[in-house]
Design an enzyme around this catalytic site. Structure first.
Site, PDB file in Angstrom:
ATOM      1  N   ALA A 115       0.772  -1.250   0.000  1.00  0.00           N
ATOM      2  CA  ALA A 115       0.000   0.000   0.000  1.00  0.00           C
ATOM      3  C   ALA A 115       0.803   1.299   0.000  1.00  0.00           C
ATOM      4  O   ALA A 115       0.276   2.331  -0.412  1.00  0.00           O
ATOM      5  CB  ALA A 115      -0.965   0.003   1.174  1.00  0.00           C
ATOM      6  N   GLY A 139       0.410   5.061  -0.558  1.00  0.00           N
ATOM      7  CA  GLY A 139      -1.009   5.220  -0.240  1.00  0.00           C
ATOM      8  C   GLY A 139      -1.888   5.702  -1.375  1.00  0.00           C
ATOM      9  O   GLY A 139      -3.055   6.027  -1.150  1.00  0.00           O
ATOM     10  N   GLY A 140      -1.347   5.773  -2.592  1.00  0.00           N
ATOM     11  CA  GLY A 140      -2.156   6.234  -3.737  1.00  0.00           C
ATOM     12  C   GLY A 140      -3.395   5.377  -3.937  1.00  0.00           C
ATOM     13  O   GLY A 140      -4.512   5.894  -4.037  1.00  0.00           O
ATOM     14  N   CYS A 182       3.689  -1.279 -12.531  1.00  0.00           N
ATOM     15  CA  CYS A 182       4.052  -0.167 -13.415  1.00  0.00           C
ATOM     16  C   CYS A 182       5.209  -0.624 -14.289  1.00  0.00           C
ATOM     17  O   CYS A 182       6.175   0.098 -14.501  1.00  0.00           O
ATOM     18  CB  CYS A 182       4.361   1.107 -12.639  1.00  0.00           C
TER      19      CYS A 182
HETATM   20  N1  SAM Z   1       0.080   0.844  -4.005  1.00  0.00           N
HETATM   21  C1  SAM Z   1       1.040   1.910  -3.770  1.00  0.00           C
HETATM   22  C2  SAM Z   1       0.424   3.231  -4.176  1.00  0.00           C
HETATM   23  O1  SAM Z   1      -0.464   3.243  -5.026  1.00  0.00           O
HETATM   24  O2  SAM Z   1       0.821   4.271  -3.618  1.00  0.00           O
HETATM   25  C3  SAM Z   1       2.341   1.661  -4.482  1.00  0.00           C
HETATM   26  C4  SAM Z   1       2.916   0.325  -4.162  1.00  0.00           C
HETATM   27  S1  SAM Z   1       4.511   0.022  -4.809  1.00  0.00           S
HETATM   28  C5  SAM Z   1       4.180  -0.274  -6.461  1.00  0.00           C
HETATM   29  C6  SAM Z   1       4.822  -1.579  -4.176  1.00  0.00           C
HETATM   30  C7  SAM Z   1       4.941  -1.676  -2.676  1.00  0.00           C
HETATM   31  O3  SAM Z   1       5.229  -3.056  -2.337  1.00  0.00           O
HETATM   32  C8  SAM Z   1       6.053  -0.858  -2.081  1.00  0.00           C
HETATM   33  O4  SAM Z   1       5.541   0.003  -1.089  1.00  0.00           O
HETATM   34  C9  SAM Z   1       7.004  -1.877  -1.472  1.00  0.00           C
HETATM   35  O5  SAM Z   1       7.566  -1.445  -0.267  1.00  0.00           O
HETATM   36  C10 SAM Z   1       6.108  -3.081  -1.227  1.00  0.00           C
HETATM   37  N2  SAM Z   1       6.840  -4.355  -1.177  1.00  0.00           N
HETATM   38  C11 SAM Z   1       8.145  -4.564  -1.436  1.00  0.00           C
HETATM   39  N3  SAM Z   1       8.452  -5.870  -1.244  1.00  0.00           N
HETATM   40  C12 SAM Z   1       7.319  -6.472  -0.858  1.00  0.00           C
HETATM   41  C13 SAM Z   1       7.005  -7.815  -0.490  1.00  0.00           C
HETATM   42  N4  SAM Z   1       7.928  -8.766  -0.498  1.00  0.00           N
HETATM   43  N5  SAM Z   1       5.744  -8.076  -0.120  1.00  0.00           N
HETATM   44  C14 SAM Z   1       4.812  -7.110  -0.111  1.00  0.00           C
HETATM   45  N6  SAM Z   1       5.046  -5.829  -0.458  1.00  0.00           N
HETATM   46  C15 SAM Z   1       6.290  -5.515  -0.823  1.00  0.00           C
END
Ligand code: SAM
Length: 464
Positions: free
Chosen positions: A125, A128-129, A245
């Site tokens: 998350a 937080g978008g 993305c």
């Molecule tokens: N959904 C968010 C938004 O819209 O603002 C962006 C999420 S970003 C694409 C992916 C997120 O997955 C990051 O915050 C990252 O820290 C987290 N992440 C990294 N490794 C992970 C794991 N092994 N399991 C779950 N989440 C993970």
């Protein structure tokens, strides 16, 4: 024109990795020349999503901007303003979000996420978008769990959620496997997975230097692991929405094929309008939605939806951690601060008074034993010697009593407040809610000889 294209191709082959471009050949919707041109000369659009829970003077004017066709609260801005120097931004009036990723609004609306009494998980998350988008969309009788496993990223998630002002949320910092261990309880599971990030090459040059085919393989394995571990949390009949993305097939369509083939999920088709220029992909019976920056106003993005077979049955939660409801004496002491919202209970937890939807109190007791809960509901404040010290979350929430004394600041004073600087107020002593354009900014306590600034220290504006 041809010469120009040849040259820009050559330049880009140096900037964008050659094996990246080669790996995209054959993808549905990929047109190399257009793609390269968009990366050489295209400027990423600036977009915001308005907070439907908040109003301020000037909000209607913002709605004159060009709309993002797949998200009703989304707008493109003609130029990039200084968000840091806009008090409305700090007060949660809008979220600066990439336009393509707002497609989640469209997908979830079509999948019925706005109906009452739904439980949704936003598994990856931070910052937080997607969670604030979900909060805008969910019904007031629904519940959102926003999870971020990386400790250093939870703070920004909490900040953005708190500022959005939705009271029906829980923020956790748990491994995806904890969600799977919890068993089927969610109607929606959103996995916006960590990925190789090629969709953001126009905005983030570091992503270009970090990209490699090995990294894509590594991300794909991690995406499968996250999904496999968390899928048991989805109820039969519930929906998974998966996104990245990245442009890479291994992180997108191939993950979708694996979800259908090995995890037994049913692919779901989303209705899209032709002039949105989103590319619908078809792979082994699965549908995917690709966003190419040369076809629409947005960055690279992919989304796909799936249904878990079966019918959900009513759930009952029983937790070992008991939550103590706030005493009638304390309730009477804080009644000037909090509106009497139907369907919300006040409870005391870790020395703080908190409101939470009554229908999910036993769920919260269960969740406290299941996950590492960082925040739940809206913190009202702390009682100290019979007086409430109001929390910033209350200032940001619709649960604040509408008659609470307010002082509307001009822009200069609002920015001084947000920098936690001293300023003078011509007001009677006591707690005041400071507003800008009539949008709540936070608390101040007026004393006979000074004003105490209660804006959270860790969120104050530093560089301006
Ligand atoms: N959904 C968010 C938004 O819209 O603002 C962006 C999420 S970003 C694409 C992916 C997120 O997955 C990051 O915050 C990252 O820290 C987290 N992440 C990294 N490794 C992970 C794991 N092994 N399991 C779950 N989440 C993970």
């Amino acid at each position: 024109m041809l010469v120009f294209l040849e040259i820009s191709n050559l330049i880009l082959q140096k900037i964008l990795p050659v094996d990246f471009i080669e790996s995209l050949h054959g993808l549905e919707g990929f047109r190399e020349d257009d793609f390269l041109r968009a990366h050489a000369t295209g400027i990423p659009p600036v977009s915001i999503r308005l907070n439907p829970f908040k109003d301020w003077e000037g909000k209607e004017k913002l709605k004159d901007a060009e709309r993002i066709p797949w998200c009703e609260d989304g707008f493109y801005l003609a130029e990039r303003p200084s968000f840091t120097s806009d008090p409305v931004f700090h007060a949660g009036g809008y979220y600066v979000q990439e336009a393509s990723s707002m497609f989640l609004h469209q997908v979830l609306t079509q999948l019925g996420a706005g109906e009452p009494e739904k439980i949704a998980i936003d598994l990856c998350a931070a910052p937080g978008g997607k969670s604030t988008l979900l909060q805008s969309l969910l019904h007031s009788t629904s519940l959102l769990l926003s999870n971020e496993v990386i400790k250093t990223r939870v703070g920004v998630l909490q900040e953005n959620i708190l500022k959005w002002g939705f009271g029906n949320g829980i923020v956790t910092q748990s491994d995806p496997s904890r969600y799977g261990d919890a068993g089927p309880f969610a109607d929606y599971l959103i996995v916006d997975a960590p990925c190789s990030g090629s969709g953001l090459f126009r905005k983030d040059e570091d992503a270009i230097s970090q990209w490699s085919l090995n990294q894509v393989d590594h991300c794909s394995l991690r995406q499968k692991r996250i999904l496999e571990q968390s899928l048991p949390a989805l109820k039969p009949g519930g929906y998974l929405v998966y996104s990245t993305c990245s442009f890479s097939k291994k992180e997108n369509e191939e993950i979708g094929n694996w979800l259908a083939r090995d995890q037994g999920l049913e692919p779901v088709r989303i209705n899209i309008t032709a002039n949105w220029n989103i590319v619908e992909t078809h792979s082994e019976g699965c549908f995917g939605y690709r966003f190419y920056p040369d076809k629409l106003k947005g960055e690279g993005f992919f989304m796909a939806a799936f249904k878990k077979e079966g019918m959900g049955s009513p759930l009952f939660f029983k937790g070992k951690k008991k939550i103590g409801l706030t005493s009638p004496k304390t309730i009477s002491e804080i009644q000037d601060f909090v509106s009497n919202a139907d369907g919300y209970s006040l409870y005391s937890y870790a020395g703080k008074e908190v409101t939470f939807p009554s229908r999910y109190l036993s769920f919260l007791e269960w969740a406290l034993g299941m996950f590492f809960v960082k925040q739940a509901g809206t913190v009202i404040g702390e009682m100290k010697q019979g007086e409430l010290i109001p929390h910033h979350a209350l200032a940001m929430s619709w649960q604040l009593h509408s008659h609470f004394p307010k002082i509307n600041l001009n822009r200069e004073n609002a920015l001084q407040y947000l920098r936690r600087q001293n300023f003078e107020l011509d007001a009677t002593p006591g707690w005041k809610l400071l507003t800008y354009n009539h949008l709540p900014l936070g608390w101040a306590k007026v004393l006979p000889n000074r004003v105490n600034n209660y804006y959270p220290k860790e969120w104050r504006i530093l560089n301006m």
